[in-house]
Design an enzyme around this catalytic site. Sequence first.
Site, mmCIF file in Angstrom:
data_model
loop_
_atom_site.group_PDB
_atom_site.id
_atom_site.type_symbol
_atom_site.label_atom_id
_atom_site.label_comp_id
_atom_site.label_asym_id
_atom_site.label_seq_id
_atom_site.Cartn_x
_atom_site.Cartn_y
_atom_site.Cartn_z
ATOM 1 N N SER A 1 13.481 14.858 -4.608
ATOM 2 C CA SER A 1 14.942 14.931 -4.489
ATOM 3 C C SER A 1 15.312 16.396 -4.266
ATOM 4 C CB SER A 1 15.580 14.455 -5.800
ATOM 5 O OG SER A 1 16.964 14.778 -5.855
ATOM 6 N N TYR B 1 16.242 13.687 -15.013
ATOM 7 C CA TYR B 1 16.011 13.492 -13.578
ATOM 8 C C TYR B 1 15.549 14.792 -12.925
ATOM 9 C CZ TYR B 1 16.938 11.683 -8.840
ATOM 10 O OH TYR B 1 16.828 11.276 -7.529
HETATM 11 P P1 NAD Z 1 17.447 2.160 -5.687
HETATM 12 O O1 NAD Z 1 18.004 1.938 -7.039
HETATM 13 O O2 NAD Z 1 18.099 1.561 -4.499
HETATM 14 O O3 NAD Z 1 15.912 1.763 -5.655
HETATM 15 C C1 NAD Z 1 15.056 2.069 -6.717
HETATM 16 C C2 NAD Z 1 13.846 1.173 -6.638
HETATM 17 O O4 NAD Z 1 12.992 1.447 -7.750
HETATM 18 C C3 NAD Z 1 14.218 -0.321 -6.732
HETATM 19 O O5 NAD Z 1 13.363 -1.077 -5.901
HETATM 20 C C4 NAD Z 1 13.927 -0.639 -8.195
HETATM 21 O O6 NAD Z 1 13.647 -2.017 -8.430
HETATM 22 C C5 NAD Z 1 12.716 0.228 -8.415
HETATM 23 N N1 NAD Z 1 12.421 0.459 -9.810
HETATM 24 C C6 NAD Z 1 13.234 0.978 -10.779
HETATM 25 N N2 NAD Z 1 12.587 0.999 -11.955
HETATM 26 C C7 NAD Z 1 11.352 0.505 -11.729
HETATM 27 C C8 NAD Z 1 10.212 0.267 -12.552
HETATM 28 N N3 NAD Z 1 10.212 0.542 -13.871
HETATM 29 N N4 NAD Z 1 9.110 -0.277 -11.990
HETATM 30 C C9 NAD Z 1 9.090 -0.598 -10.665
HETATM 31 N N5 NAD Z 1 10.130 -0.398 -9.843
HETATM 32 C C10 NAD Z 1 11.246 0.143 -10.393
HETATM 33 O O7 NAD Z 1 17.361 3.763 -5.546
HETATM 34 P P2 NAD Z 1 17.097 4.739 -4.313
HETATM 35 O O8 NAD Z 1 18.301 5.554 -4.167
HETATM 36 O O9 NAD Z 1 16.559 4.013 -3.149
HETATM 37 O O10 NAD Z 1 15.982 5.669 -4.942
HETATM 38 C C11 NAD Z 1 14.635 5.676 -4.519
HETATM 39 C C12 NAD Z 1 14.026 7.025 -4.857
HETATM 40 O O11 NAD Z 1 14.698 8.040 -4.113
HETATM 41 C C13 NAD Z 1 14.137 7.419 -6.322
HETATM 42 O O12 NAD Z 1 12.949 8.046 -6.745
HETATM 43 C C14 NAD Z 1 15.285 8.394 -6.322
HETATM 44 O O13 NAD Z 1 15.215 9.298 -7.382
HETATM 45 C C15 NAD Z 1 15.080 9.068 -4.988
HETATM 46 N N6 NAD Z 1 16.276 9.739 -4.481
HETATM 47 C C16 NAD Z 1 17.419 9.039 -4.226
HETATM 48 C C17 NAD Z 1 18.529 9.708 -3.744
HETATM 49 C C18 NAD Z 1 19.809 9.002 -3.447
HETATM 50 O O14 NAD Z 1 20.818 9.671 -3.232
HETATM 51 N N7 NAD Z 1 19.831 7.685 -3.373
HETATM 52 C C19 NAD Z 1 18.478 11.093 -3.537
HETATM 53 C C20 NAD Z 1 17.303 11.780 -3.796
HETATM 54 C C21 NAD Z 1 16.203 11.081 -4.277
#
Ligand code: NAD
Length: 264
Positions: A146, A159
């Site tokens: 991130s 985080y």
């Molecule tokens: P999201 O909530 O849409 O997806 C998260 C995924 O992780 C889902 O499939 C969920 O079921 C899974 N998950 C959560 N806990 C879990 C567990 N204990 N075991 C197995 N699976 C689990 O979120 P996203 O925004 O797509 O985030 C994905 C990644 O990207 C994360 O690591 C997040 O930190 C990172 N990220 C997101 C953003 C953003 O703005 N959305 C920005 C930077 C980084």
Amino acid sequence: MEQTLAGRTALITGSTSGIGHGIAMQMARAGAKVMLNGFGKPEEIAAARAEVGAAMGGGDAPYSAADMSKPDEVRAMVADCEKTLGACDILVNNAGIQFVSPVEEFPDAKWDAIIAINLSSNFHAIKAALPGMRKRNWGRVVNIASAHGLVASPYKVAYVAAKHGVVGMTKVVALEVAQTPITCNAICPGFVRTPLAEAQVKPLAEKHGVSEEVALRDYLLEKQPSKRWIEVDEVASMALWLCGPGSGGVNGAALSVDGGWLAA
Ligand code: NAD
């Protein structure tokens, strides 16, 4: 789409929604055999499996229900991928959760869960997948970190700590595989339009007494100079490139996809 991943297998954690699902779709369209993982309602998981399966040419995509907070399940997921798909050529550590609170009030259980899912699961999965990559003499590890892996914001202590840890882990693994055809890189997205990020808009609007539109522009995207969401496909295409031909010289990098956040 060009079949840049033909013959490759990929395990993508947290791929039932958001960024992980987008990466799974792009990798499947590029010819990889993909195993999904993540939580969700049974019908959501079934839909994701069918959609990614269709992109792979038909049938349901293989799926692991492993909980990324449990090391035994992480290891079993990698073994399942190697058994089901014959290998784990590409590992995308993407599963993640968020919780926002001042340090003094941050619940211990939330700290433990975020460190386990966002940081430790990457370690356990990489440790389990690397021996097979070394044996086959090719591999790609892509850690979805991130912008918060490079800089901090208040109220996100677990985080930010976890994501800085992911960037550090990426560098260590990259050094250890540097003389092999394996690479390990991190992608550092800014705010991406997904359920995880969109859920932060409403509480901000309520806190500041403004509309959700204003809360998005002035508060959530305060640090993102583009003032727009990054789209899932913009992160997925970076992950795809890191696993395709021509990317072998990029190792140990933390690649920003953040609308200019880190430049400011
Ligand atoms: P999201 O909530 O849409 O997806 C998260 C995924 O992780 C889902 O499939 C969920 O079921 C899974 N998950 C959560 N806990 C879990 C567990 N204990 N075991 C197995 N699976 C689990 O979120 P996203 O925004 O797509 O985030 C994905 C990644 O990207 C994360 O690591 C997040 O930190 C990172 N990220 C997101 C953003 C953003 O703005 N959305 C920005 C930077 C980084």
